[in-house]
Motif scaffolding. Sequence first.
Motif, PDB file in Angstrom:
ATOM      1  N   LEU A  12       4.561   1.636   0.950  1.00 52.20           N
ATOM      2  CA  LEU A  12       5.288   1.748  -0.409  1.00 52.20           C
ATOM      3  C   LEU A  12       5.123   3.584  -0.263  1.00 52.20           C
ATOM      4  O   LEU A  12       4.057   4.008  -0.364  1.00 52.20           O
ATOM      5  CB  LEU A  12       4.635   1.209  -1.694  1.00 52.20           C
ATOM      6  CG  LEU A  12       5.145   1.797  -2.933  1.00 52.20           C
ATOM      7  CD1 LEU A  12       6.639   1.195  -3.316  1.00 52.20           C
ATOM      8  CD2 LEU A  12       4.312   1.095  -3.934  1.00 52.20           C
ATOM      9  N   TYR A  13       6.254   4.016  -0.580  1.00 50.69           N
ATOM     10  CA  TYR A  13       6.308   5.575  -0.513  1.00 50.69           C
ATOM     11  C   TYR A  13       6.472   6.082  -2.019  1.00 50.69           C
ATOM     12  O   TYR A  13       7.370   5.844  -2.440  1.00 50.69           O
ATOM     13  CB  TYR A  13       7.459   6.400   0.347  1.00 50.69           C
ATOM     14  CG  TYR A  13       7.325   5.754   1.633  1.00 50.69           C
ATOM     15  CD1 TYR A  13       6.026   5.989   2.637  1.00 50.69           C
ATOM     16  CD2 TYR A  13       8.083   4.775   2.300  1.00 50.69           C
ATOM     17  CE1 TYR A  13       6.222   5.664   3.804  1.00 50.69           C
ATOM     18  CE2 TYR A  13       8.000   4.334   3.513  1.00 50.69           C
ATOM     19  CZ  TYR A  13       6.967   4.519   4.316  1.00 50.69           C
ATOM     20  OH  TYR A  13       6.884   4.171   5.539  1.00 50.69           O
ATOM     21  N   LEU A  14       5.524   6.732  -2.574  1.00 54.11           N
ATOM     22  CA  LEU A  14       5.396   7.108  -3.854  1.00 54.11           C
ATOM     23  C   LEU A  14       4.634   8.004  -4.201  1.00 54.11           C
ATOM     24  O   LEU A  14       3.418   8.226  -3.585  1.00 54.11           O
ATOM     25  CB  LEU A  14       4.716   5.429  -4.550  1.00 54.11           C
ATOM     26  CG  LEU A  14       4.961   5.361  -5.974  1.00 54.11           C
ATOM     27  CD1 LEU A  14       6.321   5.064  -6.290  1.00 54.11           C
ATOM     28  CD2 LEU A  14       4.145   4.384  -6.497  1.00 54.11           C
ATOM     29  N   THR A  17       0.719  -1.196  -0.061  1.00 51.50           N
ATOM     30  CA  THR A  17       0.106  -0.166   0.015  1.00 51.50           C
ATOM     31  C   THR A  17       1.003   1.192   0.054  1.00 51.50           C
ATOM     32  O   THR A  17       1.923   1.201   0.668  1.00 51.50           O
ATOM     33  CB  THR A  17      -0.975   0.114   1.448  1.00 51.50           C
ATOM     34  OG1 THR A  17      -1.890   1.087   1.020  1.00 51.50           O
ATOM     35  CG2 THR A  17      -0.242   0.227   2.385  1.00 51.50           C
ATOM     36  N   THR A  18       0.368   2.366  -0.606  1.00 48.50           N
ATOM     37  CA  THR A  18       0.943   3.684  -0.456  1.00 48.50           C
ATOM     38  C   THR A  18       0.715   4.201   0.788  1.00 48.50           C
ATOM     39  O   THR A  18      -0.566   4.138   1.318  1.00 48.50           O
ATOM     40  CB  THR A  18       0.790   4.381  -1.708  1.00 48.50           C
ATOM     41  OG1 THR A  18      -0.732   4.477  -1.869  1.00 48.50           O
ATOM     42  CG2 THR A  18       1.151   3.860  -3.009  1.00 48.50           C
TER      43      THR A  18
END
Length: 176
Positions: free
Chosen positions: A34-36, A13-14
């Motif tokens: 997730l860093y996006l 997951t972001t």
Amino acid sequence: AVRMMERNVTIITTSLNLNGPFNNFIALRGVVPLYLSIAQRLPFFDNTLDLVHSMHVLSHWIPTTTLDFILFDIDRVLRPGGIFWLDRFFCIEPQLEETYIPLFHKLGYKKHKWAIAPKLDRGAHLREVYLSAVLEKPLLDDDDDDRVLDQAGVGDGIDGIDLHNIFTCVTQKVRV
């Protein structure tokens, strides 16, 4: 997420909460954070994901060219037969018909669910709507159909039989 882990499914997951309490909550639930940003490509190989779920992220505040890029990238990472679950995409009602529905249709995905409902939290006078959809990436797109037929040396038809339509019906039957 815990039940999915028991079934050997990894959920990513972001999160915009880098090193914050929500990040800890994500990790404790067995989900990989997730860093996006929306302007970055998804860090996955082509045709590898079974499901992409977007909830409250993709909306009319994203420039159309960026949204087109995001949809292209989602299509890139989804495997054939994979599911794109668009949950609560919102926009102004006229924008939906003029701008966003053509973008989603351009993918050529099979619609399993397509629901449009009014978004009333800020008032009906704003004419905001939600779109929620469950879409399946086709096993083969039309270009693949043509390429397979061309490689097989099949023309538009033999003895009045349109083989391209037969091949399309067969691939659609496989998708179901």
